[in-house]
Design a protein around this motif. Structure first.
Motif, PDB file in Angstrom:
ATOM      1  N   LEU A  65     -73.660   4.630   0.349  1.00  0.00           N
ATOM      2  CA  LEU A  65     -74.572   3.666   0.971  1.00  0.00           C
ATOM      3  C   LEU A  65     -74.079   3.186   2.329  1.00  0.00           C
ATOM      4  CD1 LEU A  65     -75.277   1.547  -2.244  1.00  0.00           C
ATOM      5  CD2 LEU A  65     -76.624   3.460  -1.316  1.00  0.00           C
ATOM      6  N   TYR A  66     -72.791   2.939   2.445  1.00  0.00           N
ATOM      7  CA  TYR A  66     -72.246   2.452   3.724  1.00  0.00           C
ATOM      8  C   TYR A  66     -72.413   3.505   4.812  1.00  0.00           C
ATOM      9  CZ  TYR A  66     -69.337  -0.108   6.969  1.00  0.00           C
ATOM     10  OH  TYR A  66     -68.902  -0.811   8.069  1.00  0.00           O
ATOM     11  N   MET A  67     -72.041   4.729   4.507  1.00  0.00           N
ATOM     12  CA  MET A  67     -72.167   5.822   5.486  1.00  0.00           C
ATOM     13  C   MET A  67     -73.613   6.000   5.925  1.00  0.00           C
ATOM     14  SD  MET A  67     -69.191   7.824   6.008  1.00  0.00           S
ATOM     15  CE  MET A  67     -69.832   9.463   6.178  1.00  0.00           C
ATOM     16  N   GLU A  68     -74.529   5.908   4.978  1.00  0.00           N
ATOM     17  CA  GLU A  68     -75.948   6.096   5.295  1.00  0.00           C
ATOM     18  C   GLU A  68     -76.463   5.020   6.233  1.00  0.00           C
ATOM     19  OE1 GLU A  68     -77.710   6.148   1.419  1.00  0.00           O
ATOM     20  OE2 GLU A  68     -77.086   8.215   1.024  1.00  0.00           O
ATOM     21  N   LYS A  69     -75.983   3.800   6.079  1.00  0.00           N
ATOM     22  CA  LYS A  69     -76.499   2.684   6.879  1.00  0.00           C
ATOM     23  C   LYS A  69     -75.693   2.413   8.149  1.00  0.00           C
ATOM     24  CE  LYS A  69     -78.365  -1.935   6.407  1.00  0.00           C
ATOM     25  NZ  LYS A  69     -78.727  -3.001   5.497  1.00  0.00           N
ATOM     26  N   TYR A  70     -74.356   2.539   8.065  1.00  0.00           N
ATOM     27  CA  TYR A  70     -73.488   2.124   9.176  1.00  0.00           C
ATOM     28  C   TYR A  70     -72.662   3.251   9.778  1.00  0.00           C
ATOM     29  CZ  TYR A  70     -74.509  -2.365   7.010  1.00  0.00           C
ATOM     30  OH  TYR A  70     -75.147  -3.452   6.458  1.00  0.00           O
ATOM     31  N   GLY A  71     -72.660   4.414   9.163  1.00  0.00           N
ATOM     32  CA  GLY A  71     -71.810   5.500   9.640  1.00  0.00           C
ATOM     33  C   GLY A  71     -70.446   5.453   8.968  1.00  0.00           C
ATOM     34  N   HIS A  72     -69.524   6.200   9.520  1.00  0.00           N
ATOM     35  CA  HIS A  72     -68.175   6.279   8.948  1.00  0.00           C
ATOM     36  C   HIS A  72     -67.557   4.884   8.891  1.00  0.00           C
ATOM     37  CE1 HIS A  72     -63.955   7.216   8.410  1.00  0.00           C
ATOM     38  NE2 HIS A  72     -64.333   8.429   8.031  1.00  0.00           N
ATOM     39  N   PRO A  73     -66.899   4.528   7.784  1.00  0.00           N
ATOM     40  CA  PRO A  73     -66.349   3.177   7.649  1.00  0.00           C
ATOM     41  C   PRO A  73     -65.283   2.814   8.676  1.00  0.00           C
ATOM     42  CG  PRO A  73     -66.375   4.280   5.521  1.00  0.00           C
ATOM     43  CD  PRO A  73     -66.767   5.292   6.542  1.00  0.00           C
ATOM     44  N   ARG A  74     -64.468   3.752   9.097  1.00  0.00           N
ATOM     45  CA  ARG A  74     -63.391   3.453  10.056  1.00  0.00           C
ATOM     46  C   ARG A  74     -62.721   2.122   9.711  1.00  0.00           C
ATOM     47  NH1 ARG A  74     -67.596   5.283  13.632  1.00  0.00           N
ATOM     48  NH2 ARG A  74     -67.136   7.392  14.284  1.00  0.00           N
ATOM     49  N   LEU A  75     -62.253   2.034   8.494  1.00  0.00           N
ATOM     50  CA  LEU A  75     -61.745   0.771   7.955  1.00  0.00           C
ATOM     51  C   LEU A  75     -60.731   0.079   8.849  1.00  0.00           C
ATOM     52  CD1 LEU A  75     -61.294   1.383   4.146  1.00  0.00           C
ATOM     53  CD2 LEU A  75     -63.076   0.105   5.322  1.00  0.00           C
ATOM     54  N   ARG A  76     -59.704   0.781   9.215  1.00  0.00           N
ATOM     55  CA  ARG A  76     -58.647   0.134  10.004  1.00  0.00           C
ATOM     56  C   ARG A  76     -59.196  -0.373  11.334  1.00  0.00           C
ATOM     57  NH1 ARG A  76     -53.555  -1.331  10.009  1.00  0.00           N
ATOM     58  NH2 ARG A  76     -52.241  -0.897  11.780  1.00  0.00           N
ATOM     59  N   MET A  77     -59.982   0.440  12.011  1.00  0.00           N
ATOM     60  CA  MET A  77     -60.553   0.036  13.295  1.00  0.00           C
ATOM     61  C   MET A  77     -61.447  -1.201  13.137  1.00  0.00           C
ATOM     62  SD  MET A  77     -63.257   1.950  15.778  1.00  0.00           S
ATOM     63  CE  MET A  77     -64.605   1.348  14.775  1.00  0.00           C
ATOM     64  N   ARG A  78     -62.281  -1.212  12.115  1.00  0.00           N
ATOM     65  CA  ARG A  78     -63.204  -2.334  11.920  1.00  0.00           C
ATOM     66  C   ARG A  78     -62.474  -3.620  11.546  1.00  0.00           C
ATOM     67  NH1 ARG A  78     -68.783  -0.404  11.451  1.00  0.00           N
ATOM     68  NH2 ARG A  78     -68.748   1.841  11.153  1.00  0.00           N
ATOM     69  N   HIS A  79     -61.262  -3.501  11.027  1.00  0.00           N
ATOM     70  CA  HIS A  79     -60.505  -4.684  10.623  1.00  0.00           C
ATOM     71  C   HIS A  79     -59.490  -5.149  11.662  1.00  0.00           C
ATOM     72  CE1 HIS A  79     -62.232  -3.525   6.758  1.00  0.00           C
ATOM     73  NE2 HIS A  79     -61.987  -4.756   6.365  1.00  0.00           N
ATOM     74  N   LEU A  80     -59.350  -4.425  12.755  1.00  0.00           N
ATOM     75  CA  LEU A  80     -58.355  -4.796  13.763  1.00  0.00           C
ATOM     76  C   LEU A  80     -58.605  -6.171  14.375  1.00  0.00           C
ATOM     77  CD1 LEU A  80     -57.586  -1.454  15.634  1.00  0.00           C
ATOM     78  CD2 LEU A  80     -56.055  -2.789  14.171  1.00  0.00           C
ATOM     79  N   LYS A  81     -59.848  -6.606  14.422  1.00  0.00           N
ATOM     80  CA  LYS A  81     -60.148  -7.913  15.019  1.00  0.00           C
ATOM     81  C   LYS A  81     -59.718  -9.083  14.129  1.00  0.00           C
ATOM     82  CE  LYS A  81     -64.954  -7.713  13.496  1.00  0.00           C
ATOM     83  NZ  LYS A  81     -66.339  -7.647  13.924  1.00  0.00           N
ATOM     84  N   PHE A  82     -59.327  -8.776  12.904  1.00  0.00           N
ATOM     85  CA  PHE A  82     -58.870  -9.813  11.973  1.00  0.00           C
ATOM     86  C   PHE A  82     -57.362  -9.728  11.820  1.00  0.00           C
ATOM     87  CE2 PHE A  82     -63.081  -8.323  10.536  1.00  0.00           C
ATOM     88  CZ  PHE A  82     -63.807  -9.475  10.784  1.00  0.00           C
ATOM     89  N   PRO A  83     -56.664 -10.856  11.916  1.00  0.00           N
ATOM     90  CA  PRO A  83     -55.210 -10.816  11.722  1.00  0.00           C
ATOM     91  C   PRO A  83     -54.876 -10.632  10.243  1.00  0.00           C
ATOM     92  CG  PRO A  83     -55.939 -13.077  12.044  1.00  0.00           C
ATOM     93  CD  PRO A  83     -57.150 -12.196  12.216  1.00  0.00           C
ATOM     94  N   ILE A  84     -54.405  -9.444   9.907  1.00  0.00           N
ATOM     95  CA  ILE A  84     -54.090  -9.134   8.514  1.00  0.00           C
ATOM     96  C   ILE A  84     -52.601  -8.813   8.425  1.00  0.00           C
ATOM     97  CG2 ILE A  84     -54.560  -7.646   6.542  1.00  0.00           C
ATOM     98  CD1 ILE A  84     -57.315  -7.059   7.861  1.00  0.00           C
TER      99      ILE A  84
END
Length: 127
Positions: A65-84
């Motif tokens: 479902l995620y790929m169909e709606k948003y494309g590849h998750p690219r998890l690390r890239m999408r989370h870089l803006k959050f201090p983890i």
């Protein structure tokens, strides 16, 4: 209903769509209450819950479902803006572990889900 033998069934098959929904809902209730995590997440978690459900559906072997709606998750890239850091990763996993205990009666399934998510949580550390 999937009639494959359990050893061939995906985590999604074993958890079911409804079970994944319960898990995600409970998890974000716990995240919202956690003092370290509530600073990272938005006050309204509706979209976050929807995206997490969509991602985990595919991650656990169900519909992508995620790929169909948003494309590849690219998890690390999408989370870089959050201090983890390690603390945030541990807090995230603690909330998930509790949500699993609260919503998934099958211990082996809980262990399989937690193992997959623990690897991902460590990968998200960026601090």
């Amino acid at each position: 209903m999937d009639l494959r033998p359990m050893e061939e069934a995906t985590i999604y098959d074993r958890l079911t769509k409804e079970g994944l929904g319960r898990l995600i809902h409970r998890f974000y209730d716990l995240v919202h209450q956690h003092p370290l995590l509530r600073e990272i997440f938005p006050e309204d978690l509706t979209e976050t819950r929807e995206k997490q459900f969509a991602f985990m559906s595919g991650f656990f072997g169900g519909p992508p479902l995620y790929m169909e709606k948003y494309g590849h998750p690219r998890l690390r890239m999408r989370h870089l803006k959050f201090p983890i850091g390690e603390g945030e990763a541990r807090a995230w996993l603690a909330c998930m572990e509790q949500a699993l205990k609260d919503t998934v009666p099958d211990q082996k399934l809980r262990e399989d889900i937690f193992a997959a998510l623990a690897r991902t949580a460590v990968h998200m550390i960026n601090q």
